[in-house]
Design a protein around this motif. Structure first.
Motif, PDB file in Angstrom:
ATOM      1  N   GLU A 175      12.099  78.603  -6.638  1.00 15.41           N
ATOM      2  CA  GLU A 175      10.637  78.688  -6.660  1.00 15.41           C
ATOM      3  C   GLU A 175      10.084  78.949  -5.261  1.00 15.41           C
ATOM      4  O   GLU A 175       9.145  79.743  -5.083  1.00 15.41           O
TER       5      GLU A 175
ATOM      6  N   ARG B 103      10.649  82.541  -4.522  1.00 18.99           N
ATOM      7  CA  ARG B 103       9.660  83.369  -5.226  1.00 18.99           C
ATOM      8  C   ARG B 103       8.339  83.402  -4.457  1.00 18.99           C
ATOM      9  O   ARG B 103       7.752  84.475  -4.243  1.00 18.99           O
ATOM     10  N   ARG B 104       7.877  82.235  -4.041  1.00 19.79           N
ATOM     11  CA  ARG B 104       6.593  82.167  -3.343  1.00 19.79           C
ATOM     12  C   ARG B 104       6.633  82.911  -2.010  1.00 19.79           C
ATOM     13  O   ARG B 104       5.637  83.530  -1.607  1.00 19.79           O
TER      14      ARG B 104
ATOM     15  N   GLU C 170       7.171  86.985  -2.715  1.00 18.54           N
ATOM     16  CA  GLU C 170       6.185  87.671  -3.559  1.00 18.54           C
ATOM     17  C   GLU C 170       5.219  88.530  -2.745  1.00 18.54           C
ATOM     18  O   GLU C 170       4.947  89.688  -3.126  1.00 18.54           O
TER      19      GLU C 170
ATOM     20  N   ARG D 293       5.081  92.257  -4.294  1.00 17.10           N
ATOM     21  CA  ARG D 293       4.052  92.539  -5.304  1.00 17.10           C
ATOM     22  C   ARG D 293       3.280  93.815  -4.947  1.00 17.10           C
ATOM     23  O   ARG D 293       2.793  93.978  -3.825  1.00 17.10           O
TER      24      ARG D 293
ATOM     25  N   SER E 147       8.082  86.179 -11.200  1.00 16.70           N
ATOM     26  CA  SER E 147       8.040  84.905 -11.897  1.00 16.70           C
ATOM     27  C   SER E 147       9.402  84.237 -11.752  1.00 16.70           C
ATOM     28  O   SER E 147      10.310  84.774 -11.115  1.00 16.70           O
ATOM     29  N   ARG E 148       9.536  83.066 -12.322  1.00 17.74           N
ATOM     30  CA  ARG E 148      10.796  82.326 -12.257  1.00 17.74           C
ATOM     31  C   ARG E 148      11.015  81.631 -13.581  1.00 17.74           C
ATOM     32  O   ARG E 148      10.080  81.151 -14.210  1.00 17.74           O
ATOM     33  N   ARG E 149      12.268  81.587 -14.001  1.00 14.64           N
ATOM     34  CA  ARG E 149      12.656  80.836 -15.204  1.00 14.64           C
ATOM     35  C   ARG E 149      13.890  80.036 -14.826  1.00 14.64           C
ATOM     36  O   ARG E 149      14.973  80.600 -14.596  1.00 14.64           O
TER      37      ARG E 149
ATOM     38  N   GLN F 206       8.777  91.684 -12.407  1.00 11.13           N
ATOM     39  CA  GLN F 206       8.226  92.512 -13.471  1.00 11.13           C
ATOM     40  C   GLN F 206       7.963  93.906 -12.909  1.00 11.13           C
ATOM     41  O   GLN F 206       7.262  94.066 -11.911  1.00 11.13           O
TER      42      GLN F 206
ATOM     43  N   GLU G 222      12.370  94.263 -16.478  1.00 13.37           N
ATOM     44  CA  GLU G 222      12.494  93.059 -15.669  1.00 13.37           C
ATOM     45  C   GLU G 222      13.736  93.183 -14.784  1.00 13.37           C
ATOM     46  O   GLU G 222      14.804  93.571 -15.262  1.00 13.37           O
TER      47      GLU G 222
ATOM     48  N   GLU H  13      10.424  74.441 -18.750  1.00 15.14           N
ATOM     49  CA  GLU H  13      10.250  74.224 -17.317  1.00 15.14           C
ATOM     50  C   GLU H  13       9.815  72.775 -17.067  1.00 15.14           C
ATOM     51  O   GLU H  13       8.893  72.289 -17.723  1.00 15.14           O
TER      52      GLU H  13
ATOM     53  N   SER I 165       6.049  72.134 -16.359  1.00 16.36           N
ATOM     54  CA  SER I 165       5.096  72.785 -17.254  1.00 16.36           C
ATOM     55  C   SER I 165       4.693  71.853 -18.390  1.00 16.36           C
ATOM     56  O   SER I 165       5.340  70.834 -18.653  1.00 16.36           O
TER      57      SER I 165
END
Length: 284
Positions: free
Chosen positions: A8, A11-12, A15, A19, A49-51, A58, A73, A134, A137
């Motif tokens: 995560e 990702r931050r 990005e 992006r 995004s992250r899973r 994307q 993806e 998650e 979430s």
């Protein structure tokens, strides 16, 4: 490593570099590990995004509308030592060039993987396809988790399966189980144990994300961000990697054992293995 907090944070951090950018090339020499990456060339990164432990870029055609039916993806799994860097190094495996600059994917132990797929087509990635909710979430619901925990086998391997909740690996399983006072080999948790573990997972993961994840040691391949900044949550570890040091709660030395072929850290006083059949009625 890396687990949800590290992914995560990655990702931050990357990005803003990706992006809205168009991918000009993806260069590597291992098509069996980095599958169909050529399909990303010429496409625009709509978002990241992250899973669980997976990064997901994307992609859309560079000149297409937001609802382009041919979206793709770009899935990235960092493995044990994978991470993005601004400069090339001796362990660079993939070079990702965009119209704004270049990112290098370094991976000393070569367990990282990439694939470009249609959105949701994860047949070749069974862990991703069957992943649980998650942990931070609203989809991670206490009642559902407790019900599953009451019939589960050894709790740490169960967490590591990614099925009850996503993104929990060796570090954060040890930390959450210490927080909840549950032995890593405990089976069939009581309702009270399940509730404690649910809360512990959310608390530990939340704190770790805010701290930028955990960076362990100074060896090659240890987790760092693309700009070299390490995580800080390792300074808050109570169990993981703390063998031989006093438990912060009771003072007993943390011990390291092996469970399901994974190094496992726990407190022998705070985390007692409850014998099967001794589920106290009052605890339920």
């Amino acid at each position: 490593m890396p687990e949800l907090p590290e992914v995560e944070t990655t990702r931050r951090k990357i990005e803003p570099l990706l992006r809205g950018r168009t991918i000009l090339s993806v260069t590597h020499d291992a098509p069996h590990k980095y599958r169909d990456t050529h399909l990303a060339v010429g496409r625009r990164v709509q978002g990241l995004s992250r899973r669980g432990k997976y990064l997901m870029l994307q992609l859309a055609a560079a000149d297409a509308a937001e609802d382009d039916p041919h979206d793709l993806e770009f899935i990235v799994h960092l493995g044990m030592t994978g991470g993005f860097r601004l400069e090339s190094g001796k362990h660079t495996r993939v070079v990702l060039e965009t119209d704004a600059g270049t990112l290098h994917f370094d991976d000393a132990r070569r367990f990282g993987k990439m694939a470009v797929v249609r959105p949701g087509e994860y047949a070749g990635m069974p862990t991703l396809a069957a992943m649980g909710p998650e942990p931070l979430s609203d989809d991670f619901r206490e009642a559902e988790f407790v019900a599953l925990a009451r019939v589960a086998g050894a709790v740490k391997p169960w967490l590591l399966s990614q099925k009850p909740v996503s993104g929990v690996g060796n570090i954060y399983a040890d930390e959450a189980l210490w927080e909840a006072r549950i032995h890593p080999a405990q089976t069939r948790l009581t309702a009270a144990e399940g509730r404690r573990l649910y809360r512990a997972i959310r608390e530990v993961m939340g704190r770790a994300v805010e701290a930028g994840g955990s960076s362990l040691g100074d060896g090659v391949g240890n987790y760092r961000q693309h700009d070299g900044v390490p995580g800080a949550y390792q300074h808050e570890h109570h169990a993981y990697g703390q063998e031989g040091t006093p438990c912060p709660r009771c003072g007993t030395d943390i011990v390291k054992t092996v469970l399901a072929q994974r190094g496992t850290h726990s407190c022998p006083t705070c985390q007692v293995l409850r014998a099967e059949g001794k589920r106290r009625k009052a605890d339920d």
